[in-house]
Motif scaffolding. Structure first.
Motif, PDB file in Angstrom:
ATOM      1  N   GLU A 199     113.976  81.367  44.479  1.00 15.66           N
ATOM      2  CA  GLU A 199     113.993  82.271  43.326  1.00 15.66           C
ATOM      3  C   GLU A 199     115.126  83.290  43.425  1.00 15.66           C
ATOM      4  N   ASP A 200     115.374  83.835  44.626  1.00 15.71           N
ATOM      5  CA  ASP A 200     116.443  84.827  44.779  1.00 15.71           C
ATOM      6  C   ASP A 200     117.812  84.209  44.474  1.00 15.71           C
ATOM      7  N   PHE A 201     117.998  82.954  44.872  1.00 15.97           N
ATOM      8  CA  PHE A 201     119.255  82.258  44.580  1.00 15.97           C
ATOM      9  C   PHE A 201     119.405  82.040  43.073  1.00 15.97           C
ATOM     10  N   ARG A 202     118.330  81.575  42.442  1.00 19.80           N
ATOM     11  CA  ARG A 202     118.348  81.326  40.992  1.00 19.80           C
ATOM     12  C   ARG A 202     118.661  82.622  40.233  1.00 19.80           C
ATOM     13  N   GLU A 203     118.023  83.722  40.608  1.00 20.47           N
ATOM     14  CA  GLU A 203     118.264  85.002  39.930  1.00 20.47           C
ATOM     15  C   GLU A 203     119.690  85.491  40.143  1.00 20.47           C
ATOM     16  N   ALA A 204     120.203  85.322  41.359  1.00 21.09           N
ATOM     17  CA  ALA A 204     121.580  85.742  41.651  1.00 21.09           C
ATOM     18  C   ALA A 204     122.574  84.916  40.830  1.00 21.09           C
ATOM     19  N   ILE A 205     122.325  83.614  40.710  1.00 20.51           N
ATOM     20  CA  ILE A 205     123.199  82.736  39.922  1.00 20.51           C
ATOM     21  C   ILE A 205     123.157  83.145  38.447  1.00 20.51           C
ATOM     22  N   GLN A 206     121.963  83.412  37.938  1.00 21.90           N
ATOM     23  CA  GLN A 206     121.826  83.818  36.529  1.00 21.90           C
ATOM     24  C   GLN A 206     122.566  85.122  36.264  1.00 21.90           C
ATOM     25  N   LEU A 207     122.471  86.070  37.189  1.00 25.98           N
ATOM     26  CA  LEU A 207     123.182  87.336  37.032  1.00 25.98           C
ATOM     27  C   LEU A 207     124.694  87.108  37.045  1.00 25.98           C
ATOM     28  N   ALA A 208     125.165  86.267  37.959  1.00 25.18           N
ATOM     29  CA  ALA A 208     126.603  85.969  38.033  1.00 25.18           C
ATOM     30  C   ALA A 208     127.085  85.291  36.755  1.00 25.18           C
TER      31      ALA A 208
ATOM     32  N   ASP B  89     133.585  85.116  38.610  1.00 21.81           N
ATOM     33  CA  ASP B  89     135.022  85.074  38.350  1.00 21.81           C
ATOM     34  C   ASP B  89     135.339  84.118  37.207  1.00 21.81           C
ATOM     35  N   GLY B  90     134.577  83.024  37.108  1.00 21.47           N
ATOM     36  CA  GLY B  90     134.718  82.103  35.991  1.00 21.47           C
ATOM     37  C   GLY B  90     135.900  81.165  36.071  1.00 21.47           C
ATOM     38  N   GLU B  91     136.566  81.115  37.202  1.00 21.21           N
ATOM     39  CA  GLU B  91     137.760  80.285  37.328  1.00 21.21           C
ATOM     40  C   GLU B  91     137.465  78.914  37.922  1.00 21.21           C
ATOM     41  N   SER B  92     136.264  78.749  38.501  1.00 22.32           N
ATOM     42  CA  SER B  92     135.957  77.505  39.214  1.00 22.32           C
ATOM     43  C   SER B  92     134.713  76.842  38.656  1.00 22.32           C
ATOM     44  N   THR B  93     134.672  75.528  38.756  1.00 19.42           N
ATOM     45  CA  THR B  93     133.489  74.775  38.357  1.00 19.42           C
ATOM     46  C   THR B  93     132.502  74.778  39.525  1.00 19.42           C
ATOM     47  N   ILE B  94     131.273  74.349  39.255  1.00 16.84           N
ATOM     48  CA  ILE B  94     130.268  74.256  40.316  1.00 16.84           C
ATOM     49  C   ILE B  94     130.725  73.269  41.385  1.00 16.84           C
TER      50      ILE B  94
ATOM     51  N   LYS C 240     122.505  85.049  52.906  1.00 12.36           N
ATOM     52  CA  LYS C 240     122.796  86.072  51.888  1.00 12.36           C
ATOM     53  C   LYS C 240     124.307  86.133  51.615  1.00 12.36           C
ATOM     54  N   GLN C 241     125.106  86.024  52.664  1.00 13.77           N
ATOM     55  CA  GLN C 241     126.564  86.069  52.510  1.00 13.77           C
ATOM     56  C   GLN C 241     127.074  84.877  51.696  1.00 13.77           C
ATOM     57  N   LEU C 242     126.486  83.713  51.946  1.00 16.54           N
ATOM     58  CA  LEU C 242     126.881  82.520  51.203  1.00 16.54           C
ATOM     59  C   LEU C 242     126.529  82.672  49.724  1.00 16.54           C
ATOM     60  N   VAL C 243     125.330  83.197  49.441  1.00 18.59           N
ATOM     61  CA  VAL C 243     124.904  83.416  48.053  1.00 18.59           C
ATOM     62  C   VAL C 243     125.860  84.383  47.363  1.00 18.59           C
ATOM     63  N   GLU C 244     126.221  85.469  48.051  1.00 19.14           N
ATOM     64  CA  GLU C 244     127.147  86.454  47.472  1.00 19.14           C
ATOM     65  C   GLU C 244     128.506  85.827  47.172  1.00 19.14           C
ATOM     66  N   ALA C 245     128.993  85.001  48.091  1.00 18.24           N
ATOM     67  CA  ALA C 245     130.299  84.352  47.894  1.00 18.24           C
ATOM     68  C   ALA C 245     130.244  83.394  46.706  1.00 18.24           C
ATOM     69  N   ILE C 246     129.165  82.611  46.606  1.00 20.43           N
ATOM     70  CA  ILE C 246     129.008  81.677  45.485  1.00 20.43           C
ATOM     71  C   ILE C 246     128.954  82.448  44.172  1.00 20.43           C
ATOM     72  N   CYS C 247     128.166  83.518  44.149  1.00 15.90           N
ATOM     73  CA  CYS C 247     128.018  84.310  42.919  1.00 15.90           C
ATOM     74  C   CYS C 247     129.328  84.967  42.512  1.00 15.90           C
ATOM     75  N   GLU C 248     130.099  85.382  43.498  1.00 13.29           N
ATOM     76  CA  GLU C 248     131.404  85.982  43.197  1.00 13.29           C
ATOM     77  C   GLU C 248     132.317  84.974  42.511  1.00 13.29           C
ATOM     78  N   LEU C 249     132.302  83.742  42.989  1.00 13.57           N
ATOM     79  CA  LEU C 249     133.127  82.690  42.375  1.00 13.57           C
ATOM     80  C   LEU C 249     132.622  82.335  40.969  1.00 13.57           C
ATOM     81  N   ILE C 250     131.316  82.327  40.793  1.00 16.39           N
ATOM     82  CA  ILE C 250     130.759  82.029  39.466  1.00 16.39           C
ATOM     83  C   ILE C 250     131.120  83.139  38.489  1.00 16.39           C
TER      84      ILE C 250
END
Length: 192
Positions: free
Chosen positions: A45-54, A18-23, A6-16
């Motif tokens: 599915e939870d990862f996909r939804e979190a990414i879409q929200l970010a 932010d819009g400053e970094s590429t995948i 969950k922490q990794l997903v949150e960190a990835i979503c925060e970076l997405i």
């Protein structure tokens, strides 16, 4: 390689968001393989939804920034440039002291290209809305059934009087015979 959490997903979503970094950069920061990122996105599915929200949050922020930049260009703006001039100190030559501070204020006029682009876009939007409204009106006219008045030719004066009473709403005065005659005439008319 980092494990899914969950922490990794949150960190990835925060970076997405932010819009400053590429995948690719995000995967490098998080020490995961790009292939792993996309596997998680396809399988979890939870990862996909979190990414879409970010991504949605990032897009909203970028649109807000773009609007602010366009508004600034349309209104015109001022910039302030400050220049500092240092010279060696008379008593301590290895030290620098401020000799002069120069402040320049520059006006930037409204950008006519931006104004024209905004006006053109608004004009296109209005034309599109008007075209859609015309299409809706055409569609309504196509589906609107206009009813033709019912015309009954009456040969008998008594039936004529009874139909007139019926038209005025005087139903309680109608006799069963008159109603039967009226129905018979209507049935004959419908057969034509």
């Amino acid at each position: 390689m980092a494990k899914y959490s969950k922490q990794l997903v949150e960190a990835i979503c925060e970076l997405i968001a932010d819009g400053e970094s590429t995948i690719n950069e995000i995967c490098g920061f998080m020490k995961i393989n790009r292939k792993t990122f996309y596997e998680w996105k396809n399988e979890k599915e939870d990862f996909r939804e979190a990414i879409q929200l970010a991504q949605s949050q990032r897009n909203e922020r970028l649109v807000t920034l773009a609007r602010q930049a366009a508004r600034r260009k349309m209104n015109g703006y001022k910039t302030v440039e400050t220049k500092y001039v240092y010279v060696p100190d008379k008593h301590y030559p290895d030290r620098l002291v401020l000799k002069e501070k120069i402040v320049k204020e520059k006006d930037h006029a409204p950008d006519t290209a931006t104004i024209n682009a905004v006006l053109k876009r608004e004009d296109e939007r209005l034309r599109h809305e008007e075209a859609q409204q015309r299409e809706r009106e055409k569609e309504e006219k196509r589906h609107h059934i206009t009813r033709q008045p019912l015309i009954i030719e009456v040969i008998n004066e008594e039936t004529k009087r009874e139909l007139e009473k019926l038209d005025r709403g005087e139903r309680d005065e109608l006799t069963p015979e008159a109603i039967a005659k009226s129905r018979k005439i209507i049935e004959e008319y419908n057969k034509l």
